[in-house]
Structures are given as C-alpha cells and as structure tokens.
Design a protein around this motif. Sequence first.
Motif, PDB file in Angstrom:
ATOM      1  N   ARG A 105     -24.612  36.229  -3.344  1.00 38.96           N
ATOM      2  CA  ARG A 105     -25.128  36.596  -4.671  1.00 38.96           C
ATOM      3  C   ARG A 105     -24.829  35.498  -5.688  1.00 38.96           C
ATOM      4  NH1 ARG A 105     -29.153  39.713  -5.158  1.00 38.96           N
ATOM      5  NH2 ARG A 105     -28.539  40.313  -7.265  1.00 38.96           N
ATOM      6  N   LEU A 106     -23.648  34.860  -5.543  1.00 43.07           N
ATOM      7  CA  LEU A 106     -23.267  33.785  -6.468  1.00 43.07           C
ATOM      8  C   LEU A 106     -23.751  32.416  -5.987  1.00 43.07           C
ATOM      9  CD1 LEU A 106     -19.552  34.822  -7.228  1.00 43.07           C
ATOM     10  CD2 LEU A 106     -21.598  35.288  -8.608  1.00 43.07           C
ATOM     11  N   GLU A 107     -24.288  32.378  -4.756  1.00 39.79           N
ATOM     12  CA  GLU A 107     -24.672  31.116  -4.103  1.00 39.79           C
ATOM     13  C   GLU A 107     -23.511  30.125  -4.133  1.00 39.79           C
ATOM     14  OE1 GLU A 107     -28.378  29.688  -5.698  1.00 39.79           O
ATOM     15  OE2 GLU A 107     -29.532  31.171  -4.571  1.00 39.79           O
ATOM     16  N   SER A 108     -22.332  30.650  -3.770  1.00 39.26           N
ATOM     17  CA  SER A 108     -21.103  29.858  -3.764  1.00 39.26           C
ATOM     18  C   SER A 108     -20.838  29.366  -2.348  1.00 39.26           C
ATOM     19  CB  SER A 108     -19.923  30.708  -4.254  1.00 39.26           C
ATOM     20  OG  SER A 108     -18.698  30.054  -4.017  1.00 39.26           O
ATOM     21  N   VAL A 109     -21.021  28.084  -2.103  1.00 34.79           N
ATOM     22  CA  VAL A 109     -20.792  27.517  -0.774  1.00 34.79           C
ATOM     23  C   VAL A 109     -19.326  27.622  -0.367  1.00 34.79           C
ATOM     24  CG1 VAL A 109     -20.854  25.381   0.576  1.00 34.79           C
ATOM     25  CG2 VAL A 109     -22.811  26.012  -0.852  1.00 34.79           C
ATOM     26  N   PRO A 110     -18.343  27.320  -1.247  1.00 35.55           N
ATOM     27  CA  PRO A 110     -16.937  27.471  -0.832  1.00 35.55           C
ATOM     28  C   PRO A 110     -16.601  28.897  -0.394  1.00 35.55           C
ATOM     29  CG  PRO A 110     -17.070  26.144  -2.822  1.00 35.55           C
ATOM     30  CD  PRO A 110     -18.443  26.709  -2.593  1.00 35.55           C
ATOM     31  N   LEU A 111     -17.108  29.891  -1.121  1.00 39.42           N
ATOM     32  CA  LEU A 111     -16.836  31.280  -0.766  1.00 39.42           C
ATOM     33  C   LEU A 111     -17.460  31.622   0.588  1.00 39.42           C
ATOM     34  CD1 LEU A 111     -15.249  33.516  -2.136  1.00 39.42           C
ATOM     35  CD2 LEU A 111     -17.395  34.362  -3.122  1.00 39.42           C
ATOM     36  N   LEU A 112     -18.674  31.133   0.823  1.00 37.25           N
ATOM     37  CA  LEU A 112     -19.361  31.403   2.088  1.00 37.25           C
ATOM     38  C   LEU A 112     -18.676  30.704   3.257  1.00 37.25           C
ATOM     39  CD1 LEU A 112     -23.059  31.201   0.836  1.00 37.25           C
ATOM     40  CD2 LEU A 112     -21.851  33.232   1.656  1.00 37.25           C
ATOM     41  N   LEU A 113     -18.228  29.479   3.028  1.00 36.95           N
ATOM     42  CA  LEU A 113     -17.502  28.768   4.088  1.00 36.95           C
ATOM     43  C   LEU A 113     -16.183  29.477   4.393  1.00 36.95           C
ATOM     44  CD1 LEU A 113     -18.131  25.022   3.164  1.00 36.95           C
ATOM     45  CD2 LEU A 113     -19.134  26.307   5.056  1.00 36.95           C
ATOM     46  N   GLY A 114     -15.546  30.013   3.348  1.00 42.00           N
ATOM     47  CA  GLY A 114     -14.321  30.779   3.561  1.00 42.00           C
ATOM     48  C   GLY A 114     -14.577  32.018   4.395  1.00 42.00           C
ATOM     49  N   ALA A 115     -15.691  32.712   4.110  1.00 40.99           N
ATOM     50  CA  ALA A 115     -16.052  33.897   4.888  1.00 40.99           C
ATOM     51  C   ALA A 115     -16.348  33.525   6.340  1.00 40.99           C
ATOM     52  CB  ALA A 115     -17.257  34.586   4.256  1.00 40.99           C
ATOM     53  N   LEU A 116     -17.008  32.388   6.529  1.00 35.76           N
ATOM     54  CA  LEU A 116     -17.329  31.949   7.891  1.00 35.76           C
ATOM     55  C   LEU A 116     -16.053  31.610   8.660  1.00 35.76           C
ATOM     56  CD1 LEU A 116     -19.790  31.402   9.713  1.00 35.76           C
ATOM     57  CD2 LEU A 116     -19.682  29.019   8.988  1.00 35.76           C
ATOM     58  N   PHE A 117     -15.100  30.968   8.003  1.00 34.45           N
ATOM     59  CA  PHE A 117     -13.820  30.672   8.647  1.00 34.45           C
ATOM     60  C   PHE A 117     -13.109  31.967   9.035  1.00 34.45           C
ATOM     61  CE2 PHE A 117      -9.185  30.145   8.289  1.00 34.45           C
ATOM     62  CZ  PHE A 117      -8.974  29.165   9.246  1.00 34.45           C
ATOM     63  N   LEU A 118     -13.131  32.944   8.148  1.00 34.78           N
ATOM     64  CA  LEU A 118     -12.487  34.222   8.437  1.00 34.78           C
ATOM     65  C   LEU A 118     -13.188  34.948   9.587  1.00 34.78           C
ATOM     66  CD1 LEU A 118     -11.730  35.503   4.809  1.00 34.78           C
ATOM     67  CD2 LEU A 118     -10.099  34.642   6.499  1.00 34.78           C
ATOM     68  N   MET A 119     -14.508  34.793   9.693  1.00 35.07           N
ATOM     69  CA  MET A 119     -15.206  35.389  10.837  1.00 35.07           C
ATOM     70  C   MET A 119     -14.812  34.678  12.128  1.00 35.07           C
ATOM     71  SD  MET A 119     -16.874  38.104  10.405  1.00 35.07           S
ATOM     72  CE  MET A 119     -17.901  38.186  11.879  1.00 35.07           C
ATOM     73  N   GLY A 120     -14.523  33.384  12.021  1.00 36.19           N
ATOM     74  CA  GLY A 120     -14.006  32.678  13.189  1.00 36.19           C
ATOM     75  C   GLY A 120     -12.645  33.225  13.601  1.00 36.19           C
ATOM     76  N   VAL A 121     -11.793  33.528  12.601  1.00 39.29           N
ATOM     77  CA  VAL A 121     -10.493  34.146  12.891  1.00 39.29           C
ATOM     78  C   VAL A 121     -10.702  35.516  13.523  1.00 39.29           C
ATOM     79  CG1 VAL A 121      -8.343  35.014  11.878  1.00 39.29           C
ATOM     80  CG2 VAL A 121      -9.356  32.890  11.014  1.00 39.29           C
ATOM     81  N   HIS A 122     -11.622  36.283  12.961  1.00 39.96           N
ATOM     82  CA  HIS A 122     -11.957  37.612  13.487  1.00 39.96           C
ATOM     83  C   HIS A 122     -12.367  37.530  14.954  1.00 39.96           C
ATOM     84  CE1 HIS A 122     -15.514  40.076  14.561  1.00 39.96           C
ATOM     85  NE2 HIS A 122     -14.866  41.086  14.031  1.00 39.96           N
ATOM     86  N   SER A 123     -13.253  36.595  15.274  1.00 46.66           N
ATOM     87  CA  SER A 123     -13.739  36.451  16.648  1.00 46.66           C
ATOM     88  C   SER A 123     -12.626  35.956  17.574  1.00 46.66           C
ATOM     89  CB  SER A 123     -14.929  35.487  16.687  1.00 46.66           C
ATOM     90  OG  SER A 123     -16.004  36.002  15.935  1.00 46.66           O
ATOM     91  N   THR A 124     -11.746  35.102  17.045  1.00 47.57           N
ATOM     92  CA  THR A 124     -10.628  34.601  17.840  1.00 47.57           C
ATOM     93  C   THR A 124      -9.680  35.731  18.228  1.00 47.57           C
ATOM     94  OG1 THR A 124     -10.750  32.445  16.742  1.00 47.57           O
ATOM     95  CG2 THR A 124      -8.687  32.992  17.846  1.00 47.57           C
ATOM     96  N   ILE A 125      -9.362  36.603  17.277  1.00 49.13           N
ATOM     97  CA  ILE A 125      -8.456  37.725  17.550  1.00 49.13           C
ATOM     98  C   ILE A 125      -9.095  38.711  18.513  1.00 49.13           C
ATOM     99  CG2 ILE A 125      -7.184  39.647  16.522  1.00 49.13           C
ATOM    100  CD1 ILE A 125      -6.057  36.927  15.770  1.00 49.13           C
TER     101      ILE A 125
END
Length: 430
Positions: A105-125
Amino acid sequence: MSAPDLSLLGTRRLAPLFVVQFLGAFNDNLLKFALLFLANFGLYAAEPGKAAQLATIATGLFILPYFLFSALAGQIADAWDKARLVRVVKVAEIVIMLIALIGFRLESVPLLLGALFLMGVHSTIFGPVKYAILPQHLRPDEIMGGTGVIEAGTFLAILGGQLLASVIAPWQSALVASGLAVLGLLASLAVPPAPPTAPGLAIDRNPFRSTWDVVGAARRDRRLWLAILGISWFFSVGAVLLSEFAPLVSDVLGGRQSVATLFLLVFSVSVALGSVLVNTLLGGKVSARYVPAAALVLAGFLIDLWWSTHDHARSPGTIGVGAFVAVPGNWRILIDLAGIAIAGGIFVVPLYAILQTGSPPAERSRIIAANNIVNAIVTVALVGIVSLAFGLGIDVPGVIGALGVLTLPVALVACGLTPETRLGRLLRPR
C-alpha cells in the motif's frame, strides 16, 4: 489415477499438513513475484537495471535464512511437538503478510524486502517439519505416497502463486496472501500431535557451530549423504532452469511472456505427475531403485532440450502460445520440458523418503535441516557458475546442455543408493 498416495488426502494424518504446506508455498511465490512485478512494471518501469538488481537482492534475502537458521530449525523441530511448531509458524505467517500488505500500500521496497526475508525465515523453520513429521503420522508403506503428494502440491503451489501474481495488482496479492495465511493457520489446528523425538535437547543458538554439527551428522551415513547431494542437485538444476525460461523464450525462441508461462505450467504439472507416479512404480516401498534411471532420463531430456533450441530459427517479432504450438518442431521442446520434470519427480521423491526413513528418529529434523543447508549451498554455487558461463559468452541452450552432461555422473553416483542392483554392488565401498 487412483493411487494409494492420493487417498491419503482424505485422512487427517496428511490432509491438514498438505493444505498448510500448499498455502505456504503459494504465499512464498505470490509475495516474491508480486514484488518483482511491482518493480518491473511500476516503481522501476523506466529503470530496468534497478529492477534486475532488486530481483537479485530479493532472491538472496529469501535464501539467506536457509544458511543462518536451518540448523536451529532442525533442533527446534526435534525438541518440540511438531504440530505445535506448525501452528506457531502459521501465526507468524499472518503477521508477515500483514507487513507485506502495508508495504504494498505504501510501495515501500525496504518494508517488502523485510517481509520477504521473514518469509524466508518462515520457510526455513517449517522446512524440517513438513518431512520429519510424516513418519510420525504415516505407516511405512505410506511414506513414499505421502512424500510424493507433498512434493506435487509444492510445485503446483509455486505455479499458482506465480500465475496469480501476474494477473492481479500487487496490493491485491498481499491481501489474498493474508487471507490464505489465515486459512493455513486454521488448517494447522487439525494437524495431529507429533511429540518431540529428542525431548530436552539443548538448543545451540550459534548458527555456525550448529550448522557444522548438523551437516556433520548427515555425513556420517553415506546413504543419507548421497540422498542429500542428489536432492540438492535436482533443486539447483531446477532453480537454474526456471530462472532461464524467460530469456530462453524471449531471446532464443522469439516468444512472448505467455509462452514462458506455458513452459512453467508444463514443468510444474509434470513434476507433480512424476512425484505421484513414482509411488505407483514402487508399490509404496521406500527404494532408490528408479533413481539412477530417472537421472539418466533427466540428463537425456536436458541434452535434447539443448539440441532442440540451440539452432532454433527465431521468429520475426514475438509470438504467443497459439503461434508457438502451431510450429511442429516446438512440440519437441515441450516434450523435453515434460520429460525433465517427470524424471525429476521420480528422481527426488524417493530420496526424500530415504531421508525420512533412514534418519534416526531423534535426529530426523536435523538431518532434513542439513539437506536444506546443502540445497542452498549447491544452488548458490551453481547459479554463480552459470552466471560466470553467461559472462564468458555461453548462451542459455549451451548452459542447459552443460547441465544435462553434468547430470550423467549423478546417475552413476546414485547407483550407490541401490545396493540391490549389480552396478550398485560394484560401487558399494568395501
């Protein structure tokens, strides 16, 4: 096809886990490709260099947690009730998707990259859980079938997430993903208990030491180590192949994006088909009997895909799916893709089943975590080698042919997993 593995989808022992895994893999790809589409066709539409750089960063951020946290994930999965861990992971996924929704909604690339990293953590666990839990819920004669169904669902989810991201707005993708994360949590509530196999295990939080330890544990058993290397080779080859669909279609075959989508469709459905077919071939028995032959077939179709594309006459302009399939010679390309994928499914599912049944129960999650670590290492290494090859002037068909040639010795090494065969006995260490 009426096979025992598909009937497991009607049981509580597999169905909830299948739904959880399917929706998680779907969301991984929906989020990643929504971000890439926002970059390519929105934020950086006039700056393709920045869009390409973002794609590289996004891929790296998603893979990084596999290096950092896989060992920790394996330890936690052995020490905790796995059903409880699944629910914790699904709650986290909801929070991550809400972060992504705000980012879009904010078109914030840093926020989206942070979410993608967290999804990587999610998938790793979640990675060690989805396979380590199967032997606790399924009978020995159901392991092959259950593994095949999980693997088939994963590839279909990858396909679905990528396709949906291409047809709806990025913020809508995040909204859909948030809803699917809630459904995943609801499904996780039905996963039966899976008590810890190593209760009281002391968790080593040092990522480097714990990674060294779990990989070392996997290497102690030669058969498990060969299975891990085989799985890693398949997924690294698959990652390279999937990443090269777009340039193969646009630069070599003169096709539009719809043709690349057709390639993805054929590949994903065919892997799913091979993943469930192997259980029928083996009659539910956990065995690597067909793994060497599948590797040979995989190599053969990769080499033939090189032959069928390296001298391909590029069409003037660009063509869509209808014009592409109207050319008789192009059917050979589609058959090659299907052959690669079906052989891949037959190759990789028994290897996962061997990991599950051959690992000591108290270490099973950590052995599977070691597999995830090696997968990430081999994939990054192969992507780096392929990038170097492109820098030296080798084209996409040439890289595909090289992958086929390199897969030939993999078939020979895989014979070490089949001591019941004559060649397997010859290659068995004395």
